[in-house]
Structure formats: structure tokens, C-alpha cells
Design an enzyme around this catalytic site. Structure first.
Site, PDB file in Angstrom:
ATOM      1  N   GLY A  99      18.535  -0.190 -34.199  1.00 42.41           N
ATOM      2  CA  GLY A  99      18.504   0.650 -33.018  1.00 42.41           C
ATOM      3  C   GLY A  99      17.063   0.883 -32.604  1.00 42.41           C
ATOM      4  O   GLY A  99      16.153   0.771 -33.429  1.00 42.41           O
ATOM      5  N   GLN A 131      10.054   4.942 -28.439  1.00 42.01           N
ATOM      6  CA  GLN A 131       9.443   4.145 -29.498  1.00 42.01           C
ATOM      7  C   GLN A 131       8.613   2.984 -28.949  1.00 42.01           C
ATOM      8  O   GLN A 131       7.783   2.434 -29.665  1.00 42.01           O
ATOM      9  CB  GLN A 131      10.506   3.627 -30.466  1.00 42.01           C
ATOM     10  CG  GLN A 131      11.146   4.742 -31.288  1.00 42.01           C
ATOM     11  CD  GLN A 131      12.191   4.206 -32.210  1.00 42.01           C
ATOM     12  OE1 GLN A 131      13.336   3.999 -31.823  1.00 42.01           O
ATOM     13  NE2 GLN A 131      11.788   3.955 -33.459  1.00 42.01           N
ATOM     14  N   CYS A 153      13.311   4.210 -40.233  1.00 41.82           N
ATOM     15  CA  CYS A 153      12.922   4.289 -38.826  1.00 41.82           C
ATOM     16  C   CYS A 153      11.800   3.288 -38.567  1.00 41.82           C
ATOM     17  O   CYS A 153      10.820   3.254 -39.318  1.00 41.82           O
ATOM     18  CB  CYS A 153      12.465   5.705 -38.489  1.00 41.82           C
ATOM     19  SG  CYS A 153      11.986   5.921 -36.770  1.00 41.82           S
ATOM     20  N   LEU A 154      11.942   2.521 -37.495  1.00 40.25           N
ATOM     21  CA  LEU A 154      10.908   1.538 -37.163  1.00 40.25           C
ATOM     22  C   LEU A 154       9.580   2.195 -36.816  1.00 40.25           C
ATOM     23  O   LEU A 154       8.537   1.556 -36.917  1.00 40.25           O
ATOM     24  CB  LEU A 154      11.383   0.654 -36.007  1.00 40.25           C
ATOM     25  CG  LEU A 154      12.599  -0.226 -36.308  1.00 40.25           C
ATOM     26  CD1 LEU A 154      13.077  -0.927 -35.042  1.00 40.25           C
ATOM     27  CD2 LEU A 154      12.269  -1.236 -37.400  1.00 40.25           C
ATOM     28  N   HIS A 206      20.616   9.013 -34.676  1.00 42.30           N
ATOM     29  CA  HIS A 206      19.199   8.783 -34.975  1.00 42.30           C
ATOM     30  C   HIS A 206      18.441   8.462 -33.683  1.00 42.30           C
ATOM     31  O   HIS A 206      17.378   9.028 -33.413  1.00 42.30           O
ATOM     32  CB  HIS A 206      19.086   7.628 -35.979  1.00 42.30           C
ATOM     33  CG  HIS A 206      17.705   7.223 -36.325  1.00 42.30           C
ATOM     34  ND1 HIS A 206      17.142   7.475 -37.554  1.00 42.30           N
ATOM     35  CD2 HIS A 206      16.751   6.568 -35.615  1.00 42.30           C
ATOM     36  CE1 HIS A 206      15.905   6.993 -37.582  1.00 42.30           C
ATOM     37  NE2 HIS A 206      15.645   6.439 -36.400  1.00 42.30           N
ATOM     38  N   GLU A 207      18.996   7.552 -32.873  1.00 38.05           N
ATOM     39  CA  GLU A 207      18.327   7.171 -31.623  1.00 38.05           C
ATOM     40  C   GLU A 207      18.350   8.311 -30.611  1.00 38.05           C
ATOM     41  O   GLU A 207      17.374   8.525 -29.886  1.00 38.05           O
ATOM     42  CB  GLU A 207      18.948   5.899 -31.042  1.00 38.05           C
ATOM     43  CG  GLU A 207      18.874   4.680 -31.943  1.00 38.05           C
ATOM     44  CD  GLU A 207      17.492   4.388 -32.502  1.00 38.05           C
ATOM     45  OE1 GLU A 207      16.478   4.662 -31.826  1.00 38.05           O
ATOM     46  OE2 GLU A 207      17.414   3.876 -33.633  1.00 38.05           O
ATOM     47  N   HIS A 262      15.520  10.570 -31.152  1.00 32.87           N
ATOM     48  CA  HIS A 262      14.262  10.091 -30.558  1.00 32.87           C
ATOM     49  C   HIS A 262      14.117  10.545 -29.114  1.00 32.87           C
ATOM     50  O   HIS A 262      13.015  10.891 -28.672  1.00 32.87           O
ATOM     51  CB  HIS A 262      14.160   8.565 -30.633  1.00 32.87           C
ATOM     52  CG  HIS A 262      13.689   8.048 -31.947  1.00 32.87           C
ATOM     53  ND1 HIS A 262      12.443   8.344 -32.470  1.00 32.87           N
ATOM     54  CD2 HIS A 262      14.291   7.239 -32.851  1.00 32.87           C
ATOM     55  CE1 HIS A 262      12.299   7.749 -33.634  1.00 32.87           C
ATOM     56  NE2 HIS A 262      13.409   7.072 -33.900  1.00 32.87           N
TER      57      HIS A 262
END
Length: 165
Positions: free
Chosen positions: A45, A50, A93-94, A135-136, A139
Site C-alpha cells: 500500500g 508518502q 511502513c515504506l 494503515h494507509e 497516512h
């Protein structure tokens, strides 16, 4: 479309609440960049902030690493309902590479959103899909996984990230 750099914590943009996508925004190009960047990372995701796009848009493809691609783009998503049952799960997380944290979230959610063409959708998501979407969605609201931790776990994660980063 392009593979873009992913912002890393503690970039201030990862703390910002995103603006809604407007009807005249070129969201299709952003969605293409999000998918290209997510798959290249490789992640499951990725949200607009991000990659420095401060709009309420994110993409997910939870199962692509184990099977065929099943990409979904979410524009102006809204939580409609959440499970009262909370479950712990490990999340990476990226934007915080090298760190995994245990986060407690509702087991299922109902989400409403629009797609790139402006069509409206509503659907229940369970288990890993529900976790990834939450999670997204975090963000878009300026929240990262570290902010879900108690003070002791947060201090350990911050120290681990300082070493990994």
C-alpha cells in the site's frame, strides 16, 4: 507514470492531514505514480503524502506478492463502520524502512470511496486488507505506525529506526 522517491520519517509532510481530492485534480496520474512506486518498493500500500502529494488518495494491493495483482485505488476514502473486535498485527511502513511494529486495529471495516473516474464505492474489508487500508488511511490523517505505540514501545522503535535509518 513514474517511480517516485518515498518520503521517510520524520519528514514533516508525513504529519500533515491531507486535503480532499477536487473534481479537477489529475488524480489518475497520481494513482499511476502511487502504483508504480508501491510495486517498485515493494509494498502492499502507498498513500499520497508518502510521495509528497498532500491529497486524500491511496492505493493497495495486499496479495500481489503471493498471487496475481489486484490493485485498488481509493480517492477521498471515508470510514463508515469498524469492528468492535480489535486485533494486534505486525505492520511495516515504506516511510519507516527497517522497522516493524505491532499495532492494534479493528478486525474489519466498511469504507466508502471514489475511484479515479469518480465512481462511488462502499465495501467491507476484513483481515489483512482491513489492516492495510487502515494503515494507509492513517497516512492521510498525518499518522504513522509509531504513533500507535505506548511510550516504551515507541522509544524502542525510535531507537531501532535511528540505527536502521
Amino acid at each position: 507514470m513514474a517511480v517516485l522517491p518515498i518520503l521517510r520519517w520524520p519528514d514533516d509532510r508525513l504529519r500533515m492531514v491531507c486535503e480532499p481530492v477536487a473534481a479537477d485534480d489529475d488524480v489518475a496520474a497520481v494513482i499511476g505514480d502511487l502504483f508504480d512506486t508501491m510495486y517498485a518498493a515493494p509494498g502492499r500500500g502507498l498513500a499520497g503524502p508518502q510521495i509528497g502529494v498532500m491529497k486524500r488518495v491511496f492505493v493497495v494491493d495486499v496479495g500481489w506478492k503471493d498471487g496475481p495483482r489486484s490493485p485498488v485505488a481509493f480517492v477521498n476514502p471515508r470510514l463508515i463502520e469498524t469492528s468492535e473486535t480489535l486485533v494486534e498485527g505486525t505492520e511495516a511502513c515504506l516511510s519507516i524502512p527497517g522497522i516493524s511494529t505491532v499495532v492494534t486495529r479493528p478486525d474489519w471495516i466498511v469504507l466508502a470511496w471514489s475511484d479515479a473516474e469518480g465512481r462511488h464505492h462502499s465495501r467491507r474489508f476484513d483481515a489483512a486488507e482491513a489492516r492495510c487500508i487502515q494503515h494507509e488511511l492513517d497516512h492521510l490523517n498525518g499518522i504513522v505506525t509509531l504513533q500507535h505505540l505506548d511510550p516504551a514501545a515507541r522509544a524502542k522503535a525510535d531507537a531501532d529506526y535511528a540505527v536502521a535509518g
